[in-house]
Design a protein around this motif. Structure first.
Motif, PDB file in Angstrom:
ATOM      1  N   PRO A   1       3.249  -5.329  -7.118  1.00 26.18           N
ATOM      2  CA  PRO A   1       2.737  -6.588  -7.681  1.00 26.18           C
ATOM      3  C   PRO A   1       1.327  -6.877  -7.167  1.00 26.18           C
ATOM      4  CG  PRO A   1       4.993  -6.870  -6.927  1.00 26.18           C
ATOM      5  CD  PRO A   1       4.560  -5.525  -6.446  1.00 26.18           C
ATOM      6  N   LYS A   2       0.567  -7.648  -7.903  1.00 23.87           N
ATOM      7  CA  LYS A   2      -0.834  -7.882  -7.596  1.00 23.87           C
ATOM      8  C   LYS A   2      -1.028  -8.511  -6.206  1.00 23.87           C
ATOM      9  CE  LYS A   2      -2.593  -6.417 -11.456  1.00 23.87           C
ATOM     10  NZ  LYS A   2      -3.466  -5.214 -11.467  1.00 23.87           N
ATOM     11  N   GLU A   3      -0.155  -9.487  -5.827  1.00 22.47           N
ATOM     12  CA  GLU A   3      -0.305 -10.154  -4.528  1.00 22.47           C
ATOM     13  C   GLU A   3      -0.111  -9.188  -3.377  1.00 22.47           C
ATOM     14  OE1 GLU A   3       2.060 -13.617  -4.122  1.00 22.47           O
ATOM     15  OE2 GLU A   3       1.224 -14.640  -5.864  1.00 22.47           O
ATOM     16  N   ILE A   4       0.844  -8.264  -3.534  1.00 22.26           N
ATOM     17  CA  ILE A   4       1.085  -7.283  -2.471  1.00 22.26           C
ATOM     18  C   ILE A   4      -0.085  -6.309  -2.401  1.00 22.26           C
ATOM     19  CG2 ILE A   4       2.608  -5.446  -1.683  1.00 22.26           C
ATOM     20  CD1 ILE A   4       4.943  -6.916  -2.928  1.00 22.26           C
ATOM     21  N   GLN A   5      -0.618  -5.931  -3.553  1.00 23.05           N
ATOM     22  CA  GLN A   5      -1.796  -5.071  -3.542  1.00 23.05           C
ATOM     23  C   GLN A   5      -2.949  -5.743  -2.797  1.00 23.05           C
ATOM     24  OE1 GLN A   5      -2.891  -3.965  -7.531  1.00 23.05           O
ATOM     25  NE2 GLN A   5      -1.093  -2.652  -7.848  1.00 23.05           N
ATOM     26  N   ARG A   6      -3.135  -7.060  -3.038  1.00 26.12           N
ATOM     27  CA  ARG A   6      -4.236  -7.775  -2.396  1.00 26.12           C
ATOM     28  C   ARG A   6      -4.037  -7.841  -0.890  1.00 26.12           C
ATOM     29  NH1 ARG A   6      -4.131 -11.628  -5.538  1.00 26.12           N
ATOM     30  NH2 ARG A   6      -3.091 -13.268  -4.331  1.00 26.12           N
ATOM     31  N   SER A   7      -2.794  -7.962  -0.454  1.00 22.46           N
ATOM     32  CA  SER A   7      -2.529  -8.015   0.985  1.00 22.46           C
ATOM     33  C   SER A   7      -2.883  -6.688   1.655  1.00 22.46           C
ATOM     34  CB  SER A   7      -1.066  -8.368   1.240  1.00 22.46           C
ATOM     35  OG  SER A   7      -0.206  -7.332   0.770  1.00 22.46           O
ATOM     36  N   PHE A   8      -2.614  -5.569   0.939  1.00 24.32           N
ATOM     37  CA  PHE A   8      -3.018  -4.269   1.479  1.00 24.32           C
ATOM     38  C   PHE A   8      -4.535  -4.141   1.468  1.00 24.32           C
ATOM     39  CE2 PHE A   8       1.399  -2.853   0.648  1.00 24.32           C
ATOM     40  CZ  PHE A   8       1.654  -2.210   1.847  1.00 24.32           C
ATOM     41  N   ASP A   9      -5.172  -4.620   0.396  1.00 27.28           N
ATOM     42  CA  ASP A   9      -6.633  -4.532   0.314  1.00 27.28           C
ATOM     43  C   ASP A   9      -7.299  -5.304   1.444  1.00 27.28           C
ATOM     44  OD1 ASP A   9      -6.353  -3.033  -1.964  1.00 27.28           O
ATOM     45  OD2 ASP A   9      -6.626  -4.722  -3.342  1.00 27.28           O
ATOM     46  N   GLU A  10      -6.752  -6.488   1.769  1.00 20.89           N
ATOM     47  CA  GLU A  10      -7.342  -7.348   2.800  1.00 20.89           C
ATOM     48  C   GLU A  10      -6.779  -7.067   4.190  1.00 20.89           C
ATOM     49  OE1 GLU A  10      -6.897 -11.373   1.592  1.00 20.89           O
ATOM     50  OE2 GLU A  10      -7.908 -11.079  -0.345  1.00 20.89           O
ATOM     51  N   LYS A  11      -5.837  -6.116   4.280  1.00 20.36           N
ATOM     52  CA  LYS A  11      -5.220  -5.759   5.566  1.00 20.36           C
ATOM     53  C   LYS A  11      -4.571  -6.985   6.226  1.00 20.36           C
ATOM     54  CE  LYS A  11      -8.937  -2.422   6.319  1.00 20.36           C
ATOM     55  NZ  LYS A  11      -9.993  -1.979   7.229  1.00 20.36           N
ATOM     56  N   ASN A  12      -3.926  -7.800   5.413  1.00 23.19           N
ATOM     57  CA  ASN A  12      -3.356  -9.070   5.882  1.00 23.19           C
ATOM     58  C   ASN A  12      -1.835  -8.944   5.919  1.00 23.19           C
ATOM     59  OD1 ASN A  12      -2.469 -11.767   6.191  1.00 23.19           O
ATOM     60  ND2 ASN A  12      -4.373 -12.527   5.236  1.00 23.19           N
ATOM     61  N   ILE A  13      -1.297  -8.830   7.162  1.00 18.83           N
ATOM     62  CA  ILE A  13       0.147  -8.652   7.326  1.00 18.83           C
ATOM     63  C   ILE A  13       0.897  -9.916   6.921  1.00 18.83           C
ATOM     64  CG2 ILE A  13       1.990  -8.109   8.961  1.00 18.83           C
ATOM     65  CD1 ILE A  13       0.144  -5.811   8.384  1.00 18.83           C
ATOM     66  N   GLN A  14       0.337 -11.058   7.287  1.00 18.34           N
ATOM     67  CA  GLN A  14       1.005 -12.321   6.966  1.00 18.34           C
ATOM     68  C   GLN A  14       1.100 -12.516   5.452  1.00 18.34           C
ATOM     69  OE1 GLN A  14      -0.774 -15.740   8.792  1.00 18.34           O
ATOM     70  NE2 GLN A  14       0.691 -17.184   7.880  1.00 18.34           N
ATOM     71  N   MET A  15       0.013 -12.179   4.738  1.00 15.06           N
ATOM     72  CA  MET A  15       0.034 -12.301   3.284  1.00 15.06           C
ATOM     73  C   MET A  15       1.055 -11.354   2.684  1.00 15.06           C
ATOM     74  SD  MET A  15      -3.016 -11.607   0.522  1.00 15.06           S
ATOM     75  CE  MET A  15      -4.128 -12.787   1.272  1.00 15.06           C
ATOM     76  N   LEU A  16       1.174 -10.159   3.283  1.00 15.00           N
ATOM     77  CA  LEU A  16       2.151  -9.185   2.799  1.00 15.00           C
ATOM     78  C   LEU A  16       3.565  -9.715   2.949  1.00 15.00           C
ATOM     79  CD1 LEU A  16       2.905  -6.338   1.780  1.00 15.00           C
ATOM     80  CD2 LEU A  16       2.752  -5.550   4.146  1.00 15.00           C
ATOM     81  N   GLN A  17       3.857 -10.321   4.147  1.00 17.84           N
ATOM     82  CA  GLN A  17       5.197 -10.846   4.392  1.00 17.84           C
ATOM     83  C   GLN A  17       5.507 -12.013   3.448  1.00 17.84           C
ATOM     84  OE1 GLN A  17       4.927 -11.771   8.539  1.00 17.84           O
ATOM     85  NE2 GLN A  17       5.532  -9.682   9.195  1.00 17.84           N
TER      86      GLN A  17
END
Length: 323
Positions: free
Chosen positions: A267-283
């Motif tokens: 999903p787009k939000e999970i892709q963005r969390s990987f792009d930004e290296k943001n663990i909290q956003m990923l969770q």
């Protein structure tokens, strides 16, 4: 040569017609002789007159037959006295070279091709770079073993290599020599002679050829260059696919999945969390998903190496960003 050949054909035709007329006259004479005892006096006189006429005609036809036989013998003597040239030598010189040749199996043909290419690679390469008709003829005279199908195949393969390397001028030059060799092989097949015995005839013809023959040569050359370009494209596409597959195999994670393919399916939000290296956003993105869907994506991330659960948070961020 053409006049002498026409004379021979005319003699054969006239002799055959004379022989046919003679056979018909002999058959007519037999019929008259068998019926000489039938009929009345008047009938006998008429039959005797016709009999004499047929006998006279038969005598003339026999004279004609002897005359044609003598003329044919004279024609054969004139034919043997004909001066030697490229055509007369080729028709006789290699007429027996194809009698006891066994058909080559596919494996034997491949081995032969490899052997000739290995032994004469430099000679074939040199021939491919010749430009003038006279130079090509002289080189083949010094190296008649190059006049074969394997040389033509080797030249075509060289053309494909040049096309892949984007060396257009060299490709077109070698393609020209490949067509030269192919025309020689085609001429040998037409004359049913060894190709080594007719390459001089080809060069004699091409140097004085009329426009239709030269147009046919150029047409075949253009067709060959188009086939070479097509083969080069296919080979490059195949090579690219192999390279892409090798890169893909190197990227595969511990579960055998490609991280690039897995990333594109997220999903787009999970892709963005990987792009930004943001663990909290990923969770947070995972928590928003249906539990089963989140579990599915998480497992695919682990199998592809996008997510390494045993690593520390900082390490996770670095690896995720690099992937």
């Amino acid at each position: 040569m053409a006049n002498l050949q026409k004379k021979g054909e005319d003699l054969e035709n006239n002799s055959a017609e004379c022989k046919k007329s003679l056979e018909e006259a002999q058959g007519h004479l037999r019929q008259l002789e068998e019926g000489s005892t039938e009929g009345g006096e008047d009938g006998d006189e008429e039959r005797q007159a016709e009999l004499k006429e047929v006998q006279a005609k038969l005598t003339e036809l026999k004279k004609d037959e002897r005359m044609f036989k003598n003329m044919i013998k004279e024609y054969q003597r004139d034919k043997k006295k004909l001066p030697w040239n490229v055509d007369t030598i080729n028709k006789e010189g290699f007429s027996k070279s194809i009698l006891n040749i066994k058909p080559e199996k596919k494996e034997e043909k491949v081995d032969k091709n490899k052997t000739i290419v290995d032994l004469y690679a430099e000679e074939i390469k040199h021939f491919g770079m010749l430009r003038r008709w006279d130079d090509s003829q002289m080189y083949l005279s010094d190296n008649p073993h190059l006049v074969c199908e394997e040389t033509a195949n080797c030249l075509v393969v060289t053309c494909i290599d040049f096309e892949i390397d984007e060396k257009q001028a060299l490709m077109e030059q070698v393609a020209h020599q490949a067509i030269v060799m192919q025309f020689i092989l085609d001429l040998a097949q037409t004359l049913k002679v060894d190709p080594r015995g007719c390459f001089r005839q080809f060069f004699s013809k091409i140097k004085t050829a009329d426009k239709p023959y030269l147009d046919a040569f150029d047409h075949e050359l253009e067709l060959l260059k188009e086939r070479i370009r097509r083969c080069a494209r296919i080979r490059m596409e195949s090579t690219m696919k192999e390279l892409e597959e090798e890169e893909r195999q190197k990227r595969l994670g511990p579960g055998g999945l490609d991280p690039v393919e897995v990333y594109k399916s997220l999903p787009k939000e999970i892709q963005r969390s990987f792009d930004e290296k943001n663990i909290q956003m990923l969770q947070e993105s995972m928590n928003k998903l249906d539990p089963e869907e989140g579990k599915y994506h998480l497992k695919r991330c682990i199998d592809s190496g996008l997510w390494v659960p045993d690593s520390g948070d900082g390490d996770d961020e670095d690896e995720e960003g690099e992937d």
